[in-house]
Structures are given as structure tokens and as C-alpha cells.
Design a protein around this motif. Structure first.
Motif, PDB file in Angstrom:
ATOM      1  N   LEU A  41       0.831  -1.206   0.000  1.00 35.09           N
ATOM      2  CA  LEU A  41       0.000   0.000   0.000  1.00 35.09           C
ATOM      3  C   LEU A  41       0.865   1.255   0.000  1.00 35.09           C
ATOM      4  CD1 LEU A  41      -2.832   1.165   0.040  1.00 35.09           C
ATOM      5  CD2 LEU A  41      -2.840   0.892   2.530  1.00 35.09           C
ATOM      6  N   ASP A  42       1.940   1.249   0.782  1.00 32.77           N
ATOM      7  CA  ASP A  42       2.859   2.396   0.796  1.00 32.77           C
ATOM      8  C   ASP A  42       3.463   2.634  -0.582  1.00 32.77           C
ATOM      9  OD1 ASP A  42       2.431   2.984   3.471  1.00 32.77           O
ATOM     10  OD2 ASP A  42       4.150   1.793   4.157  1.00 32.77           O
ATOM     11  N   ARG A  43       3.798   1.557  -1.264  1.00 29.25           N
ATOM     12  CA  ARG A  43       4.375   1.691  -2.607  1.00 29.25           C
ATOM     13  C   ARG A  43       3.340   2.186  -3.614  1.00 29.25           C
ATOM     14  NH1 ARG A  43       8.300  -3.605  -2.690  1.00 29.25           N
ATOM     15  NH2 ARG A  43       9.933  -2.681  -1.403  1.00 29.25           N
ATOM     16  N   ALA A  44       2.096   1.738  -3.459  1.00 26.61           N
ATOM     17  CA  ALA A  44       1.019   2.240  -4.326  1.00 26.61           C
ATOM     18  C   ALA A  44       0.806   3.728  -4.079  1.00 26.61           C
ATOM     19  CB  ALA A  44      -0.264   1.462  -4.068  1.00 26.61           C
ATOM     20  N   LEU A  45       0.865   4.119  -2.826  1.00 29.10           N
ATOM     21  CA  LEU A  45       0.720   5.538  -2.475  1.00 29.10           C
ATOM     22  C   LEU A  45       1.778   6.374  -3.193  1.00 29.10           C
ATOM     23  CD1 LEU A  45      -0.271   7.966  -0.858  1.00 29.10           C
ATOM     24  CD2 LEU A  45       1.004   7.111   1.106  1.00 29.10           C
ATOM     25  N   GLU A  46       3.002   5.900  -3.235  1.00 30.62           N
ATOM     26  CA  GLU A  46       4.066   6.629  -3.934  1.00 30.62           C
ATOM     27  C   GLU A  46       3.737   6.789  -5.414  1.00 30.62           C
ATOM     28  OE1 GLU A  46       7.838   4.759  -3.240  1.00 30.62           O
ATOM     29  OE2 GLU A  46       7.684   5.015  -1.060  1.00 30.62           O
ATOM     30  N   VAL A  47       3.214   5.741  -6.023  1.00 28.16           N
ATOM     31  CA  VAL A  47       2.857   5.812  -7.450  1.00 28.16           C
ATOM     32  C   VAL A  47       1.729   6.818  -7.653  1.00 28.16           C
ATOM     33  CG1 VAL A  47       1.928   4.523  -9.427  1.00 28.16           C
ATOM     34  CG2 VAL A  47       3.642   3.465  -7.932  1.00 28.16           C
ATOM     35  N   PHE A  48       0.704   6.765  -6.822  1.00 31.91           N
ATOM     36  CA  PHE A  48      -0.403   7.712  -6.953  1.00 31.91           C
ATOM     37  C   PHE A  48       0.058   9.148  -6.695  1.00 31.91           C
ATOM     38  CE2 PHE A  48      -3.342   4.007  -5.944  1.00 31.91           C
ATOM     39  CZ  PHE A  48      -3.904   3.965  -7.208  1.00 31.91           C
ATOM     40  N   ARG A  49       0.941   9.344  -5.726  1.00 32.61           N
ATOM     41  CA  ARG A  49       1.455  10.693  -5.460  1.00 32.61           C
ATOM     42  C   ARG A  49       2.249  11.224  -6.638  1.00 32.61           C
ATOM     43  NH1 ARG A  49       4.191  12.384   0.045  1.00 32.61           N
ATOM     44  NH2 ARG A  49       4.071  14.374  -0.983  1.00 32.61           N
ATOM     45  N   ASN A  83       2.054  10.086  -9.913  1.00 33.32           N
ATOM     46  CA  ASN A  83       1.372  10.064 -11.211  1.00 33.32           C
ATOM     47  C   ASN A  83      -0.080  10.499 -11.188  1.00 33.32           C
ATOM     48  OD1 ASN A  83       3.777   8.922 -12.063  1.00 33.32           O
ATOM     49  ND2 ASN A  83       3.000   6.846 -12.026  1.00 33.32           N
ATOM     50  N   GLY A  84      -0.673  10.670 -10.013  1.00 31.77           N
ATOM     51  CA  GLY A  84      -2.096  10.929  -9.945  1.00 31.77           C
ATOM     52  C   GLY A  84      -2.876   9.648 -10.193  1.00 31.77           C
ATOM     53  N   TYR A  85      -4.197   9.727 -10.122  1.00 34.57           N
ATOM     54  CA  TYR A  85      -5.013   8.529 -10.297  1.00 34.57           C
ATOM     55  C   TYR A  85      -4.971   8.031 -11.738  1.00 34.57           C
ATOM     56  CZ  TYR A  85      -8.921   5.303 -10.345  1.00 34.57           C
ATOM     57  OH  TYR A  85      -9.680   4.179 -10.493  1.00 34.57           O
ATOM     58  N   ASP A  86      -5.296   8.915 -12.686  1.00 33.81           N
ATOM     59  CA  ASP A  86      -5.345   8.496 -14.086  1.00 33.81           C
ATOM     60  C   ASP A  86      -3.976   8.085 -14.610  1.00 33.81           C
ATOM     61  OD1 ASP A  86      -8.051   8.744 -14.387  1.00 33.81           O
ATOM     62  OD2 ASP A  86      -7.992  10.666 -15.441  1.00 33.81           O
ATOM     63  N   GLY A  87      -2.921   8.727 -14.122  1.00 35.35           N
ATOM     64  CA  GLY A  87      -1.575   8.439 -14.609  1.00 35.35           C
ATOM     65  C   GLY A  87      -0.957   7.178 -14.035  1.00 35.35           C
ATOM     66  N   ALA A  88      -1.613   6.579 -13.054  1.00 33.05           N
ATOM     67  CA  ALA A  88      -1.098   5.354 -12.430  1.00 33.05           C
ATOM     68  C   ALA A  88      -1.778   4.152 -13.069  1.00 33.05           C
ATOM     69  CB  ALA A  88      -1.362   5.382 -10.925  1.00 33.05           C
ATOM     70  N   SER A  89      -1.053   3.432 -13.891  1.00 36.89           N
ATOM     71  CA  SER A  89      -1.627   2.248 -14.535  1.00 36.89           C
ATOM     72  C   SER A  89      -1.532   1.050 -13.591  1.00 36.89           C
ATOM     73  CB  SER A  89      -0.876   1.939 -15.835  1.00 36.89           C
ATOM     74  OG  SER A  89       0.437   1.490 -15.540  1.00 36.89           O
ATOM     75  N   ILE A  90      -2.320   0.048 -13.867  1.00 37.46           N
ATOM     76  CA  ILE A  90      -2.240  -1.197 -13.086  1.00 37.46           C
ATOM     77  C   ILE A  90      -0.825  -1.765 -13.184  1.00 37.46           C
ATOM     78  CG2 ILE A  90      -3.059  -3.592 -12.932  1.00 37.46           C
ATOM     79  CD1 ILE A  90      -5.046  -1.582 -11.793  1.00 37.46           C
ATOM     80  N   ALA A  91      -0.218  -1.670 -14.364  1.00 36.26           N
ATOM     81  CA  ALA A  91       1.152  -2.168 -14.531  1.00 36.26           C
ATOM     82  C   ALA A  91       2.124  -1.389 -13.649  1.00 36.26           C
ATOM     83  CB  ALA A  91       1.566  -2.079 -16.000  1.00 36.26           C
ATOM     84  N   ASP A  92       1.971  -0.054 -13.602  1.00 36.97           N
ATOM     85  CA  ASP A  92       2.832   0.764 -12.729  1.00 36.97           C
ATOM     86  C   ASP A  92       2.654   0.358 -11.268  1.00 36.97           C
ATOM     87  OD1 ASP A  92       3.673   2.338 -14.915  1.00 36.97           O
ATOM     88  OD2 ASP A  92       2.116   3.853 -14.552  1.00 36.97           O
ATOM     89  N   LEU A  93       1.410   0.197 -10.886  1.00 38.07           N
ATOM     90  CA  LEU A  93       1.104  -0.126  -9.490  1.00 38.07           C
ATOM     91  C   LEU A  93       1.638  -1.499  -9.098  1.00 38.07           C
ATOM     92  CD1 LEU A  93      -2.495   1.331  -9.470  1.00 38.07           C
ATOM     93  CD2 LEU A  93      -0.590   2.155  -8.052  1.00 38.07           C
ATOM     94  N   THR A  94       1.348  -2.508  -9.922  1.00 40.01           N
ATOM     95  CA  THR A  94       1.782  -3.860  -9.556  1.00 40.01           C
ATOM     96  C   THR A  94       3.298  -3.974  -9.566  1.00 40.01           C
ATOM     97  OG1 THR A  94       1.424  -4.603 -11.839  1.00 40.01           O
ATOM     98  CG2 THR A  94      -0.356  -5.008 -10.257  1.00 40.01           C
ATOM     99  N   ALA A 116       5.471  -1.537  -8.850  1.00 42.88           N
ATOM    100  CA  ALA A 116       5.951  -0.867  -7.631  1.00 42.88           C
ATOM    101  C   ALA A 116       5.639  -1.682  -6.384  1.00 42.88           C
ATOM    102  CB  ALA A 116       5.329   0.522  -7.522  1.00 42.88           C
ATOM    103  N   MET A 117       4.482  -2.334  -6.380  1.00 41.32           N
ATOM    104  CA  MET A 117       4.046  -3.093  -5.214  1.00 41.32           C
ATOM    105  C   MET A 117       4.700  -4.473  -5.148  1.00 41.32           C
ATOM    106  SD  MET A 117       0.030  -2.018  -5.591  1.00 41.32           S
ATOM    107  CE  MET A 117      -0.641  -2.793  -4.123  1.00 41.32           C
ATOM    108  N   GLY A 118       5.303  -4.907  -6.253  1.00 49.81           N
ATOM    109  CA  GLY A 118       5.937  -6.212  -6.289  1.00 49.81           C
ATOM    110  C   GLY A 118       4.949  -7.363  -6.308  1.00 49.81           C
ATOM    111  N   ILE A 119       3.789  -7.129  -6.949  1.00 47.87           N
ATOM    112  CA  ILE A 119       2.753  -8.168  -7.016  1.00 47.87           C
ATOM    113  C   ILE A 119       2.222  -8.245  -8.440  1.00 47.87           C
ATOM    114  CG2 ILE A 119       2.088  -7.893  -4.592  1.00 47.87           C
ATOM    115  CD1 ILE A 119      -0.329  -6.256  -5.490  1.00 47.87           C
ATOM    116  N   ASN A 120       1.384  -9.237  -8.700  1.00 47.97           N
ATOM    117  CA  ASN A 120       0.765  -9.348 -10.013  1.00 47.97           C
ATOM    118  C   ASN A 120      -0.672  -8.802  -9.935  1.00 47.97           C
ATOM    119  OD1 ASN A 120      -0.855 -11.428  -8.934  1.00 47.97           O
ATOM    120  ND2 ASN A 120       0.627 -12.980  -9.526  1.00 47.97           N
ATOM    121  N   PRO A 121      -1.289  -8.523 -11.081  1.00 47.20           N
ATOM    122  CA  PRO A 121      -2.639  -7.959 -11.069  1.00 47.20           C
ATOM    123  C   PRO A 121      -3.664  -8.779 -10.274  1.00 47.20           C
ATOM    124  CG  PRO A 121      -1.691  -7.632 -13.230  1.00 47.20           C
ATOM    125  CD  PRO A 121      -0.731  -8.512 -12.462  1.00 47.20           C
TER     126      PRO A 121
END
Length: 194
Positions: free
Chosen positions: A15-23, A25-36, A38-43
Motif C-alpha cells: 500500500l505504501d508503494r502504491a501511495l508513492e505511485v499515486f502521489r 502520477n495521480g489517479y489516471d496516470g497510475a496504470s495497473i502495470a505501474d502499481l503492480t 511498484a508493489m511487487g505483485i501481479n494484477p
């Protein structure tokens, strides 16, 4: 009864890593690929743990608000002047902390939301409006107790302070230094009505 596989990742860390991505890139700029990534997980793990991107964003937003503990400290200050001073300087410090992406998740989020993400924009605006209400109510108390010796409208004062705070966050996003932002805070405090 069969149970699912145990999670193989730390949900708080993810969750902390997802927060960094959202901070960043914003919501629209954060893709599922970017999030996963950064989070070290799969979709599928993201969806199993958080539901969907919107639910993940809301959880990350809650986590972000927890980091803004200086707001509660500011609202507890004995005078409105001390509250505003604490908010200005603490915002500059928080937004320029080298340990996290620069800028405000609220401001960046609202600016990056398109028409397809109206629910996210509404959520961000509702939380921002709650901050404005808290400031307005504090300014109303300050006037009622004679703390502020001017007849300015508490709502106008709250919007002014939020505008300066948002300006600080935008400047931090574009690379302004902590020292530069402290000068902005200092100038804003010079305009404080005594």
C-alpha cells in the motif's frame, strides 16, 4: 473447507508503494502495470487484496491522510495564527521530504482526473472541502474570542490559506526547495491580521 493461498506480500508495504505511485502520477496516470510493478505483485493479487484500482486509491488516500498528522497538530494550536504558521511551514517540510515523492496527492489527483474518474475527483474534492471547513470553523472561533482583530470573512480566510498551501504543494512538485517554500510561508505570515 478449502482456504485460499496465503498472501505472499506485506499488504502495508504494498500500500505504501502504491501511495508513492499515486502521489507521483495521480489517479489516471497510475496504470495497473505501474502499481503492480511498484508493489511487487501481479494484477490478480492486487484485485484479491484491494478489489480494484479505485479501492486501492481510496486506501492509499486514507494512508496519505494518516501521514498528514501535522494538520491535527495545527488545529490543536492555541491560536489561529499559530495554527496557520504551523500549517504553512509543515506543509513546506512535508512536501519537500526526500523520503517521498514531492507534491500533494489531493492536488495532483484532482488535476489528473479525467471525466471517466469523476467519482475519484468528487472524493478528493470532498476531503479538500472538509479541510476548508475545519479552517473556517477555527477562524470563526478566533473571531468570536477576539483572537483576530479584523472583520474578514472566515470562509475567505480559509480559502486564502488553502490557496497558499496548494501553491506551496505545486511549487514543491516542480522542484522548489524547502528554503524557498519557507520564504513563501514567511511572506504569508506577514499578511496576518493582528
Amino acid at each position: 473447507m478449502a482456504t485460499g493461498r496465503p498472501r505472499e506480500f506485506d499488504i502495508d508495504r504494498a500500500l505504501d508503494r502504491a501511495l508513492e505511485v499515486f502521489r507521483r502520477n495521480g489517479y489516471d496516470g497510475a496504470s495497473i502495470a505501474d502499481l503492480t510493478e511498484a508493489m511487487g505483485i501481479n494484477p490478480p493479487s492486487l484485485y484479491a487484496a484491494f478489489g480494484n484500482k479505485e479501492a486501492l486509491f481510496r486506501k492509499a488516500l486514507d494512508r496519505y491522510i494518516e501521514q498528514l498528522d501535522y494538520w491535527n497538530e495545527a488545529l490543536a494550536k492555541p491560536t489561529a495564527r499559530e495554527m496557520v504558521e504551523h500549517l504553512l511551514y509543515s506543509t513546506a517540510d512535508f512536501m519537500t521530504n526526500d523520503c517521498r515523492p514531492r507534491g500533494c496527492m489531493f492536488v495532483r489527483g484532482v488535476l489528473s482526473c479525467g471525466e471517466s474518474t469523476e467519482a475519484i475527483r468528487a472524493e478528493l474534492e470532498a476531503r479538500r472541502n472538509a479541510a476548508e471547513v475545519a479552517l473556517r470553523e477555527r477562524f470563526e472561533r478566533a473571531q468570536a474570542f477576539g483572537e483576530v482583530k479584523c472583520d474578514c470573512d472566515p470562509g475567505d480566510a480559509a480559502r486564502y490559506i488553502l490557496t497558499v498551501l496548494e501553491g506551496i504543494t505545486l511549487r514543491a512538485t516542480t522542484g522548489a526547495s524547502r528554503e524557498e517554500l519557507h520564504k513563501v510561508a514567511e511572506m504569508a505570515m506577514r499578511n496576518w491580521p493582528d
